[in-house]
Scaffold this motif. Structure first.
Motif, short mmCIF file in Angstrom:
data_model
loop_
_atom_site.label_atom_id
_atom_site.label_comp_id
_atom_site.label_asym_id
_atom_site.label_seq_id
_atom_site.Cartn_x
_atom_site.Cartn_y
_atom_site.Cartn_z
N LEU A 57 0.62 -1.59 -0.14
CA LEU A 57 0.02 -0.10 -0.04
C LEU A 57 0.60 1.57 0.10
CD1 LEU A 57 -2.40 -0.48 2.41
CD2 LEU A 57 -3.08 -0.76 -0.49
N HIS A 71 2.27 2.02 -3.24
CA HIS A 71 0.99 2.62 -4.44
C HIS A 71 1.39 3.87 -3.95
CE1 HIS A 71 0.48 -1.99 -5.70
NE2 HIS A 71 0.50 -1.07 -7.23
N GLY A 82 -12.35 3.35 -4.49
CA GLY A 82 -11.82 1.93 -4.20
C GLY A 82 -13.27 0.61 -3.00
N ALA A 83 -13.58 1.08 -2.72
CA ALA A 83 -14.54 0.04 -1.69
C ALA A 83 -15.54 -0.61 -2.56
CB ALA A 83 -15.83 0.91 -0.84
N VAL A 135 -13.59 -3.31 -4.78
CA VAL A 135 -12.37 -3.73 -4.43
C VAL A 135 -13.46 -4.96 -3.95
CG1 VAL A 135 -10.16 -4.28 -3.85
CG2 VAL A 135 -10.51 -2.35 -5.07
N GLU A 181 -15.67 -7.51 -8.40
CA GLU A 181 -15.01 -9.11 -8.24
C GLU A 181 -15.36 -9.69 -9.51
OE1 GLU A 181 -14.50 -10.40 -4.62
OE2 GLU A 181 -14.24 -8.97 -3.59
N ALA A 207 -8.54 -10.58 -6.02
CA ALA A 207 -9.50 -9.42 -5.12
C ALA A 207 -9.27 -9.75 -3.40
CB ALA A 207 -10.38 -9.33 -6.12
N TRP A 224 -6.31 -8.36 -1.33
CA TRP A 224 -6.87 -7.39 -1.76
C TRP A 224 -5.98 -5.65 -1.41
CZ3 TRP A 224 -6.37 -2.89 1.97
CH2 TRP A 224 -5.43 -3.58 2.87
N SER A 225 -4.59 -5.80 -1.05
CA SER A 225 -3.91 -4.64 -1.27
C SER A 225 -3.45 -4.14 -2.60
CB SER A 225 -2.79 -4.91 -0.08
OG SER A 225 -2.57 -5.56 -0.62
N LEU A 252 -6.08 -3.30 -4.88
CA LEU A 252 -6.52 -1.40 -4.24
C LEU A 252 -5.67 -0.86 -4.76
CD1 LEU A 252 -8.48 -0.19 -2.83
CD2 LEU A 252 -6.87 -0.25 -0.43
N TRP A 293 -6.05 -0.45 -8.65
CA TRP A 293 -7.30 0.04 -8.87
C TRP A 293 -6.78 1.86 -8.60
CZ3 TRP A 293 -12.36 -0.48 -10.89
CH2 TRP A 293 -12.81 0.71 -10.72
N TYR A 294 -6.41 2.25 -7.85
CA TYR A 294 -5.94 3.91 -7.16
C TYR A 294 -4.35 4.31 -8.49
CZ TYR A 294 -8.88 4.22 -3.11
OH TYR A 294 -10.64 3.94 -2.65
#
Length: 439
Positions: free
Chosen positions: A152, A155, A188-189, A191, A197, A252, A288-289, A292, A295-296
């Motif tokens: 995280l 990123h 971001g939620a 995800v 997913e 995911a 998930w990290s 995420l 995605w960002y």
């Protein structure tokens, strides 16, 4: 006036008036019946008939000439007859006095057992039993380890770059600019949204839902893995990738994907090791990290690709004007990059090193997932899977060398630094403590 005289009927003979008698006299019949004549003498006797005359006996019937036999016809050609299936010769039943004990009925021949079947006389050494008792769930179903936190943090430059791009695009919408920025941050939620997913797994990773036969093979192994780990297995979904490669993926927050080759060709113990490795990614928060962060970073990646395409197009156009045009484009792009770096305090320079840092964190997450699978008792199975992966890489390298005229294609230093998975020897070295006999 007087009445005429009535006529008098005539008198008939025999009437009393005519005869003059008062009453009739009854006739007198004789007292005895008349005598009838007696029959005469008996009828003459007929002479007795003599014996019947002897008629001549009929002779034997005449012999007629015998008809000639029909001419023989040629026999039809003999066609080859299929051989009858071998059948046991049936013997006559023995006499009850001599019959022994009745033999048991013959049972049909059973199909050959798979090496994965525990009833096989020589089962596969990596076969495991999928029968388990009570499952004890651990208190912490998920955690965020140091690898997920590092992912995280790495990123963060990508997130800031994407935020800058989203802010520039939102500036064209005036009053709604802040709403668009906040909406992008809140996205971001998605995800952790199950339908999102599923869409990402289907379109980006090319995964699909397993068939009933595939599910019947995957679920017992998955239940064994989750039972050893103390994890609620129903929190995750099993997906299948139509690939002939040996691979699996943790996508995911709730998806575990495995290739069709791994599902059908690996013994259930090695398949359990692969699934335990992917479960380690989920338990440690690696899946998930990573998603995420991806995605960002997506708006920044799109802007970077557009900038590269525009730079290439501008460079090709500048070549039409000679060296002067090329120098102008280089100066313009350099000035823009310098202004960006000075405005953002050199933060864009970090973007050059972020891919290498993310690859290093990815390699570390693979080693952590290997340790998770080994701690559950799948170290020998995981080592066998790594050996098969190494052989697959060697075959791929040999094919590339054959296409290159026999010259081996060696991976450069930058390529190894950008690899998201450690090499075979590194992973096997980290498994050695779990492969010791006393472990």
């Amino acid at each position: 006036m007087s009445q005429p005289p009535q006529p008098v009927p005539p008198e008939y003979p025999g009437s009393p008036a005519h005869t003059g008698a008062q009453q009739p006299i009854a006739p007198q019949y004789p007292q005895q019946p008349p005598a009838y004549p007696q029959p005469g003498p008996a009828a003459p006797q007929r002479p007795q008939a003599g014996p019947a005359p002897q008629y001549p006996q009929a002779g034997p019937p005449p012999q007629y000439p015998q008809a000639a036999p029909p001419p023989p016809y040629p026999a039809p050609p003999a066609y080859p007859q299929p051989a009858p299936p071998p059948s046991p010769q049936s013997a006559p039943p023995p006499h009850p006095a001599q019959a022994g004990p009745t033999p048991p009925p013959a049972t049909p021949e059973a199909p050959p057992l798979s090496p994965d079947d525990p009833a096989h006389p020589h089962p596969h050494p990596h076969h495991i039993s999928t029968d388990h008792g009570r499952v004890h769930l651990s208190k912490d179903q998920r955690r965020t380890d140091a690898t997920a936190v590092g992912n995280l943090l790495l990123h963060l430059p990508n997130f800031l770059c994407s935020l800058f791009v989203v802010g520039l695009v939102s500036a064209f919408f005036g009053k709604f600019a802040v709403v668009l920025i906040l909406s992008w941050i809140a996205s971001g939620a998605l995800v952790f949204h199950r339908p999102t997913e599923s869409a990402l797994a289907r379109h980006l990773l090319r995964l699909r839902y397993p068939t009933p036969q595939e599910r019947a093979k995957l679920e017992p192994v998955w239940r064994t893995v989750t039972a050893r780990a103390g994890i609620e297995g129903r929190s995750y979904e099993l997906w299948v990738e139509d690939s002939d490669g040996l691979n699996a993926v943790a996508a995911a927050g709730h998806i575990v994907g495995v290739t069709r080759f791994a599902m059908n060709q690996l013994p259930n113990g090695e398949l359990a090791a692969v699934l335990a490795h992917e479960l380690g990614h989920h338990v440690g928060g690696h899946a998930w990290s990573s998603l995420l962060g991806y995605w960002y970073a997506l708006p920044g990646r799109v802007a970077w690709r557009l900038l590269k395409a525009f730079s290439g197009f501008a460079f090709k156009v500048s070549r039409a004007f000679g060296c002067f045009g090329v120098a102008f484009v280089v100066l313009f792009m350099g000035g823009l990059a310098l202004a960006t770096i000075s405005t953002l305090y050199g933060l864009p320079l970090l973007l050059l090193g972020v891919p290498y840092a993310l690859a290093a964190v990815g390699r570390r997450s693979e080693l952590r997932a290997d340790e998770h699978a080994a701690a559950l008792g799948f170290a020998p199975m995981l080592a066998a899977v790594l050996h098969k992966l190494h052989q697959q890489e060697q075959r791929t390298t040999a094919e590339l060398a054959a296409r290159n005229g026999g010259v081996p294609v060696e991976e450069g230093t930058l390529g190894r630094l950008l690899s998201s998975h450690p090499d075979y020897h590194t992973r096997l070295h980290h498994l050695q403590p779990y492969l010791q006999p006393g472990h």
